[in-house]
Design a protein around this motif. Structure first.
Motif, PDB file in Angstrom:
ATOM      1  N   VAL A 197       0.846  -1.201   0.000  1.00  0.00           N
ATOM      2  CA  VAL A 197       0.000   0.000   0.000  1.00  0.00           C
ATOM      3  C   VAL A 197       0.876   1.243   0.000  1.00  0.00           C
ATOM      4  O   VAL A 197       1.864   1.323   0.749  1.00  0.00           O
ATOM      5  CB  VAL A 197      -0.917   0.000   1.252  1.00  0.00           C
ATOM      6  CG1 VAL A 197      -1.776   1.257   1.285  1.00  0.00           C
ATOM      7  CG2 VAL A 197      -1.782  -1.255   1.282  1.00  0.00           C
TER       8      VAL A 197
ATOM      9  N   PRO B  50      -3.328   0.273  -4.159  1.00  0.00           N
ATOM     10  CA  PRO B  50      -4.016   0.823  -2.985  1.00  0.00           C
ATOM     11  C   PRO B  50      -3.173   1.911  -2.322  1.00  0.00           C
ATOM     12  O   PRO B  50      -1.940   1.858  -2.344  1.00  0.00           O
ATOM     13  CB  PRO B  50      -4.178  -0.390  -2.073  1.00  0.00           C
ATOM     14  CG  PRO B  50      -3.104  -1.330  -2.470  1.00  0.00           C
ATOM     15  CD  PRO B  50      -2.910  -1.140  -3.955  1.00  0.00           C
TER      16      PRO B  50
ATOM     17  N   SER C  64      -7.912   4.532  -0.917  1.00  0.00           N
ATOM     18  CA  SER C  64      -8.552   3.832  -2.037  1.00  0.00           C
ATOM     19  C   SER C  64      -9.539   2.773  -1.570  1.00  0.00           C
ATOM     20  O   SER C  64     -10.348   2.285  -2.347  1.00  0.00           O
ATOM     21  CB  SER C  64      -7.468   3.154  -2.902  1.00  0.00           C
ATOM     22  OG  SER C  64      -6.696   2.244  -2.089  1.00  0.00           O
ATOM     23  N   ASP C  65      -9.480   2.419  -0.262  1.00  0.00           N
ATOM     24  CA  ASP C  65     -10.301   1.317   0.244  1.00  0.00           C
ATOM     25  C   ASP C  65     -10.898   1.730   1.583  1.00  0.00           C
ATOM     26  O   ASP C  65     -10.180   2.227   2.459  1.00  0.00           O
ATOM     27  CB  ASP C  65      -9.445   0.055   0.380  1.00  0.00           C
ATOM     28  CG  ASP C  65     -10.261  -1.120   0.889  1.00  0.00           C
ATOM     29  OD1 ASP C  65     -10.321  -1.297   2.117  1.00  0.00           O
ATOM     30  OD2 ASP C  65     -10.849  -1.822   0.040  1.00  0.00           O
TER      31      ASP C  65
ATOM     32  N   THR D 299     -14.402   6.173   1.894  1.00  0.00           N
ATOM     33  CA  THR D 299     -12.963   6.359   1.685  1.00  0.00           C
ATOM     34  C   THR D 299     -12.448   7.684   2.248  1.00  0.00           C
ATOM     35  O   THR D 299     -11.381   8.157   1.839  1.00  0.00           O
ATOM     36  CB  THR D 299     -12.653   6.300   0.181  1.00  0.00           C
ATOM     37  OG1 THR D 299     -13.420   7.308  -0.498  1.00  0.00           O
ATOM     38  CG2 THR D 299     -12.980   4.944  -0.403  1.00  0.00           C
TER      39      THR D 299
END
Length: 504
Positions: free
Chosen positions: A393, A428, A453-454, A478
């Motif tokens: 990430v 991500p 992003s998540d 998010t």
């Protein structure tokens, strides 16, 4: 407090008129004169009086109410924590609150030893005026002895007490004049009125709002009568409750004014007369003439809504309050003109110019912040693009020092620019944006914005910020935002954020 100097030296002898052949003012010093024909009501310009004590007792503190008290328009003075005596005199120049008029304050001096006692408040108990006397040294027994029944005293209004009384008389007499003109000229009865604390404008409550033209016409007519110097006098007779009419009501059911209090046992009916203008029952103190009560009405009415009825407030100034208002307004205008480097007549134009310039400056600032947000987001995107192919990430913390008025808005602009340009990126990412003011104290606020992003990454990052830094906040999807209270230190708080990011 502003004062006026246009008063006659004494109250005219025909000011107080007993219209009943059987009503007498008692000269028995063992019996208190009832409220309605007290010296302060017979002779409102009298400032001191030799009289005697009828009764004295220790005042018992009133238990606090079990429910929220009703809103009170009468402004009472602050009551000290010292013990208080309740003293009833044969007669008094200190007015007990009533008729919408607040209490007087004053002094009682014992003749025997010239000791001065402060009267912090006076109230009507039934038909008697009760003086609340402060016992400064706490020696209640000595005070009870000094003010025992039969003691000769001088009751007086000191300068502060007189200024307070003159202000109350000015506003109360002006209210009678204003209410009379509103009713006779515009058919607008006074539903209620408030004698507010000095130097605020007082107001009358009326059934509807008024146009500027109506307000000007009433003000003009009132001041015509003031310049004529219409006299005021009081008519007094025994009170016969069986002959008293009930309080009139409007079609809405709203009462016009108030009836006599149920606990009023003075047995005196008092009517205030402004020659050729008004006759109205009232227990308050009133000036012998309206000749120096120029009336100023604020040129608007304030709308009120009570359940299914509407009413309005008309604010007014007179006497010392009008002098204070004009002085304060002039000083404000002069100071504003000096700040703007212009003459007083040019202040409105110069203020408009400053407002226009401020709007243009804010627009330029918004444009610059938008460009800066895109630039910051662009740096993050370039860095992320260089490692697009790597594993794991992308994690980044960006801290700023910013004294903007809308810090969160600026951080959101960065996050929007970042999200829009990363919509096609598969790697991500989690980015924490923080912003602190340049001058910090223990109560300073650092704004924290987390975007990713998540939603699971964002939620985990938010929980980490809460536990490690004590950030208070929350979010959905998010985006997560919060606030850190205290001094932001790079070596500690930024390191803690790095620890949170490394654990994601």
């Amino acid at each position: 407090m502003a004062t006026a100097v246009l008063l006659a030296p004494s109250t005219p002898p025909d000011y107080h008129r007993i219209t009943s052949p059987t009503l007498r003012i008692s000269d028995d010093h063992k019996v208190p004169i009832p409220v309605g024909i007290l010296a302060c009501q017979r002779d409102p310009l009298l400032r001191y009086l030799t009289t005697s004590v009828v009764a004295t007792s220790l005042s018992q503190p009133v238990a606090p109410p079990t429910k929220k008290p009703a809103k009170k328009s009468v402004i009472a003075p602050t009551i000290p924590s010292d013990p208080l005596l309740e003293v009833i005199l044969h007669d008094t120049v200190i007015f007990p609150e009533g008729g919408g008029q607040p209490t007087d304050t004053g002094l009682i001096t014992t003749t025997a030893n010239s000791t001065v006692w402060e009267v912090v408040q006076a109230k009507r108990h039934g038909g008697h005026a009760v003086h609340y006397v402060r016992v400064k040294d706490g020696d209640v027994d000595a005070a009870l002895l000094a003010l025992s029944p039969g003691a000769s005293v001088v009751v007086s209004l000191d300068q502060g007490g007189w200024d307070r009384r003159y202000d109350h008389m000015s506003m109360h007499t002006s209210q009678h004049l204003l209410s009379a003109l509103l009713e006779t000229r515009l058919d607008l009865p006074t539903l209620s009125w408030s004698l507010t604390s000095y130097p605020s404008p007082c107001y009358v409550e009326i059934p509807r709002g008024m146009s500027p033209e109506e307000i000007i016409s009433i003000q003009t007519e009132a001041n015509r009568l003031v310049f004529e110097g219409r006299k005021v006098h009081i008519e007094v007779e025994e009170l016969d409750r069986s002959k008293e009419n009930g309080v009139p009501t409007l079609e809405t059911g709203r009462s016009v004014g108030k009836a006599l209090p149920d606990d009023y046992t003075g047995g005196v009916k008092r009517v205030v007369v402004i020659d050729g203008v008004d006759r109205n029952p009232c227990c308050g103190t009133h000036l012998p003439s309206i000749h120096n009560l120029q009336l100023f009405l604020l040129p608007h009415t304030e709308a009120l809504s009570r359940s299914n009825t509407m009413s309005a407030r008309l604010y007014f100034l007179a006497g010392p309050r009008l002098i204070a208002h004009l002085t304060s307004t002039h000083n404000l205008l002069t100071n504003t003109a000096n700040i703007l480097s212009c003459g007083a007549p040019l202040v409105p134009d110069r203020v408009n110019q400053v407002v226009d310039e401020r709007k243009r400056a804010e627009k330029r600032l918004d444009d610059v912040e938008t460009d800066l947000a895109r630039f910051i987001a662009g740096d993050l995107i370039n860095e992320l693009s260089r490692i697009e192919g790597g594993d794991g990430v992308y994690k980044k913390h960006v801290h700023r020092t910013d004294d903007s008025g809308n810090v969160l808005g600026f951080l959101n602009a960065i996050s929007f620019a970042l999200s829009n340009q990363l919509s096609s990126v598969t790697k991500p990412y989690v980015v924490v944006l923080t912003s602190s003011p340049s001058m910090q104290t223990n109560t300073s606020t650092t704004v924290v914005l987390l975007v990713g992003s998540d939603d699971k990454l964002v939620k985990a990052g938010g929980e980490g910020l809460k536990s490690k830094l004590g950030v208070k906040g929350g979010g959905k999807g998010t985006k997560w935002s919060g606030k850190f209270i205290g001094v932001w230190r790079e070596a500690k708080e930024s390191t803690a954020i790095e620890d949170v990011l490394s654990g994601l």
